[in-house]
Write an enzyme that holds these catalytic residues in place. Structure first.
Site, PDB file in Angstrom:
ATOM      1  N   HIS A   1       0.578  -1.205  -0.077  1.00 23.44           N
ATOM      2  CA  HIS A   1       0.080  -0.163   0.070  1.00 23.44           C
ATOM      3  C   HIS A   1       0.901   1.220   0.062  1.00 23.44           C
ATOM      4  CE1 HIS A   1      -3.583   2.498   1.178  1.00 23.44           C
ATOM      5  NE2 HIS A   1      -2.407   3.121   1.848  1.00 23.44           N
ATOM      6  N   GLU A   2       1.783   1.498   1.003  1.00 23.86           N
ATOM      7  CA  GLU A   2       2.634   2.539   1.126  1.00 23.86           C
ATOM      8  C   GLU A   2       3.588   2.566  -0.082  1.00 23.86           C
ATOM      9  OE1 GLU A   2       2.071   4.990   3.024  1.00 23.86           O
ATOM     10  OE2 GLU A   2       0.452   3.700   4.332  1.00 23.86           O
TER      11      GLU A   2
ATOM     12  N   HIS B   1       3.248   6.943  -6.725  1.00 21.58           N
ATOM     13  CA  HIS B   1       2.429   8.247  -7.229  1.00 21.58           C
ATOM     14  C   HIS B   1       3.706   9.438  -7.287  1.00 21.58           C
ATOM     15  CE1 HIS B   1      -1.741  10.082  -6.613  1.00 21.58           C
ATOM     16  NE2 HIS B   1      -1.012  10.239  -8.007  1.00 21.58           N
TER      17      HIS B   1
ATOM     18  N   HIS C   1       1.774   4.649  -2.872  1.00 26.31           N
ATOM     19  CA  HIS C   1       1.946   6.117  -2.573  1.00 26.31           C
ATOM     20  C   HIS C   1       3.303   6.508  -3.423  1.00 26.31           C
ATOM     21  CE1 HIS C   1      -1.541   6.901  -0.248  1.00 26.31           C
ATOM     22  NE2 HIS C   1      -1.260   6.356   0.536  1.00 26.31           N
TER      23      HIS C   1
END
Length: 673
Positions: free
Chosen positions: A462-463, A469, A466
């Protein structure tokens, strides 16, 4: 600041990596003070420019301002979260209030806003490209939402409110840090930890030594309610003690702070013309209206509660406890999961060694989907000895940026997991991205492997979503870089990246026993995937309860006194139909740092809102052949690379070919049928 001050000029290290080895605590405050002074001088020069306002001499000039302030801010606020100290906390308390006043000095300058408004009024006559036009529009929106159109009296009142909010938020976070540290469970004997795996017990011993309790065992608290050890500890009394310590954080120190923050935000929203802080926030998000958010939350509650109640009945029956309680839930859930699916969470951990999950899982998936490759750079230093630095290369071998991984918990780090940008990508400055992921994995004893739970594996994927991104950002203006998107969109790419954790060809690549190298047995993989659907009622209710609490606190109107924090919380959960004693909210109000310290106020719904897009996107990948470079290139081109330079929901609809549909989310969370 002398000529050797580490923040004075852009770093000469690769990718402008901050020179952490040279940065000392005494460097921060002078850099903040000079950075704010420099930016104010730059901004005032723009406002006083005798030339007519133009895009370059106004908007681009504002984008170029504050370079020093940006450098020190990016480094300091990651440090304050990841490796704090009393000295850092003292600096944080000073600069947060000063930065609020600094932002007001810019946004409430009538001469500066007059130039922006003039440009905005004639924006379609300026011949701007699409990204530049959007930048102008977003600057105008930012200034209006920051109070630029208020009267002189209103602007002065807004300055007061912003200063008080900044001060209260800092107080909340520092109180919580102290409470979380102080609520750690200290134990005398390993026997009390029966049920935990040997490596988890060894980690508790190492944690105790690090905290000055040599020879004992310490369970430090994570930021959320249900501590991970609750799933394994055999001692019911210890489970109760652990959960009550978790739920009790901030009840003394933050009880009044929460109420004060909610009231201050409501007053500010009213001053800006909104009925509530929630209305103010959502007006600039993809959801658009409070009704849209309320409808989403309301739609999910009945089925989620029904699922959770069925699960509770099954667990109570399995346990044989007449007084089945919240501290029993995850423990007996693991028992039932093991009985029904032959899944033992502790037995799975040897297959999830951190370095293999990172390199053969997270990095491997990024290579397959986006063509990225990673090379560790031990010659480059992070801000703490635990930090690892990796250089990232694009599919054609071109250097892309740096990724820093700070994976272990420590006494100086706040709870949770997050991504920060240390250097923002932008073509305007010719900068490539430098990003950092922080997790809170228990650090193993020296010489022992770091074994993850499956939840921690998901968190790492999940991290890293980021981080992608930020790493794949390809914009001209730093205003739009990386994760600079609406709050209820920012979780979307990270949630999408979680899909690769269980994608068969990725899982097979990293899920190998840390001692033998044997892959996780195929039947265990199948049972693990089936077990993923187990307990969705609990997980959905605890997330919904947190979102509802956030929404309730920030829906109060100006002048309303919510009363006692605990009583307000209980009433809000009861009204929403989420008052399940055995399923506490993922975060209770007094330790809900997301909304009272970290920018998610009236925005915690974004996890569920973004999951609608995420689940729909997973379906798109499956419909289009799954893990194919063509799919990754499309997702990167249409969404990840564009940051905030396009309307987020429009970009999604362009990528998906239609508006998002909620069906895949309902199916994923077992809320259909």
């Amino acid at each position: 600041m002398t000529s050797t001050h580490p923040f004075l000029s852009p770093s000469t290290l690769p990718y402008e990596l901050p020179p952490f080895a040279d940065i000392q605590d005494e460097h921060y405050l002078p850099a903040f003070e000079r950075g704010m002074a420099e930016q104010l001088a730059e901004v005032r020069a723009v406002a006083a420019d005798p030339e007519p306002p133009g895009f370059e001499n106004t908007i681009v000039a504002l984008e170029r301002s504050g370079d020093l302030l940006g450098r020190v801010s990016n480094v300091f606020f990651n440090r304050a979260a990841a490796d704090t100290s009393p000295a850092v906390q003292e600096i944080e308390a000073r600069v947060n209030t000063a930065l609020a006043a600094h932002a007001d000095a810019i946004h409430l300058d009538p001469d500066l806003f007059a130039r922006i408004r003039t440009l905005h009024d004639t924006r379609h006559e300026l011949g701007l490209d699409a990204e530049s036009l959007r930048l102008l529009e977003r600057y105008h929106t930012r200034f209006v939402r920051a109070g630029a159109e208020l009267t002189a009296e209103g602007r002065e009142r807004l300055r007061e409110l912003n200063g008080e909010i900044a001060e209260a938020s800092t107080t909340f976070e520092q109180n919580l840090f102290a409470d979380t540290k102080g609520a750690a469970i200290v134990l005398d004997s390993a026997d009390e930890l029966a049920g935990l795996s040997p490596d988890a017990i060894a980690s508790a011993a190492a944690n105790a030594t690090a905290l000055g309790h040599d020879g004992r065992y310490v369970l430090s608290l994570k930021n959320f309610s249900n501590q991970t050890e609750l799933a394994s500890l055999d001692d019911r009394a210890l489970r109760r003690r652990l959960l009550e310590a978790s739920l009790g954080r901030g009840l003394t120190s933050n009880r009044a702070v929460v109420v004060r923050l909610a009231r201050l935000r409501a007053d500010r929203a009213a001053l800006l013309g909104y009925p509530s802080h929630a209305a103010y926030v959502v007006a600039d998000q993809t959801a658009g209206t409070t009704e849209a958010v309320t409808n989403l939350l309301t739609r999910l509650v009945p089925a989620a509660v029904a699922n959770a109640e069925r699960e509770a009945a099954a667990l109570a029956e399995a346990s044989g406890l007449a007084d089945f309680a919240a501290w029993d839930w995850t423990y007996w859930s693991e028992k039932v999961r093991k009985a029904e699916y032959d899944i033992d969470a502790a037995a799975m951990r040897p297959y999830f060694e951190l370095d293999r999950v990172l390199k053969d899982g997270v990095f491997h998936a990024a290579g397959q989907v986006y063509g990225l490759s990673f090379t560790e750079r031990p010659d480059l230093s992070g801000y703490h000895p635990d930090v690892r630095v990796f250089e990232v290369f694009d599919a054609d071998g071109a250097p892309l940026g740096l990724y820093l991984g700070d994976f272990f918990a420590r006494a100086s780090k706040r709870g949770g997991a997050w991504m920060n940008s240390l250097v923002d990508q932008s073509h305007l400055f010719g900068r490539k991205p430098v990003v950092v992921n922080n997790l809170n994995v228990a650090k193993p004893a020296p010489g022992e492997p770091a074994l993850l739970t499956f939840d921690e594996v998901h968190t790492l994927f999940h991290e890293f979503g980021h981080a992608l991104h930020g790493l794949l950002s390809d914009v001209r203006y730093p205003f739009f870089s990386g994760t600079s998107v609406p709050r209820d969109f920012v979780e979307y790419p990270s949630q999408v990246n979680e899909m690769w954790a269980t994608w068969p060809q990725v899982l097979a690549h990293y899920a190998r026993h840390h001692e033998t190298g044997e892959p996780m047995p195929a039947d265990l993989v199948a049972r693990m995937e089936a077990a993923e659907r187990f307990g969705q009622g609990f997980r959905t209710v605890e997330a919904l309860a947190a979102a509802v609490l956030d929404w309730a606190w920030h829906s109060i109107p100006a002048g309303h006194d919510p009363g006692d924090a605990e009583e307000f919380e209980a009433a809000a959960l009861k009204e929403a139909g989420l008052a399940l004693p055995a399923v506490p909210p993922r975060y209770r109000s007094t330790y809900f740092a997301h909304i009272f310290a970290h920018g998610y106020s009236a925005g915690y719904y974004s996890y569920l809102w973004s999951e609608v897009l995420d689940a729909d996107t997973v379906e798109w990948f499956r419909e289009n052949g799954g893990m194919r470079r063509e799919n990754g290139d499309t997702f990167r081109r249409e969404l990840l690379s564009r940051g905030g330079s396009v309307d987020s929901l429009a970009a999604y609809e362009g990528f998906r070919g239609r508006a998002p549909e909620i069906g895949p989310l309902l199916a994923r969370r077992g809320l259909t049928g």
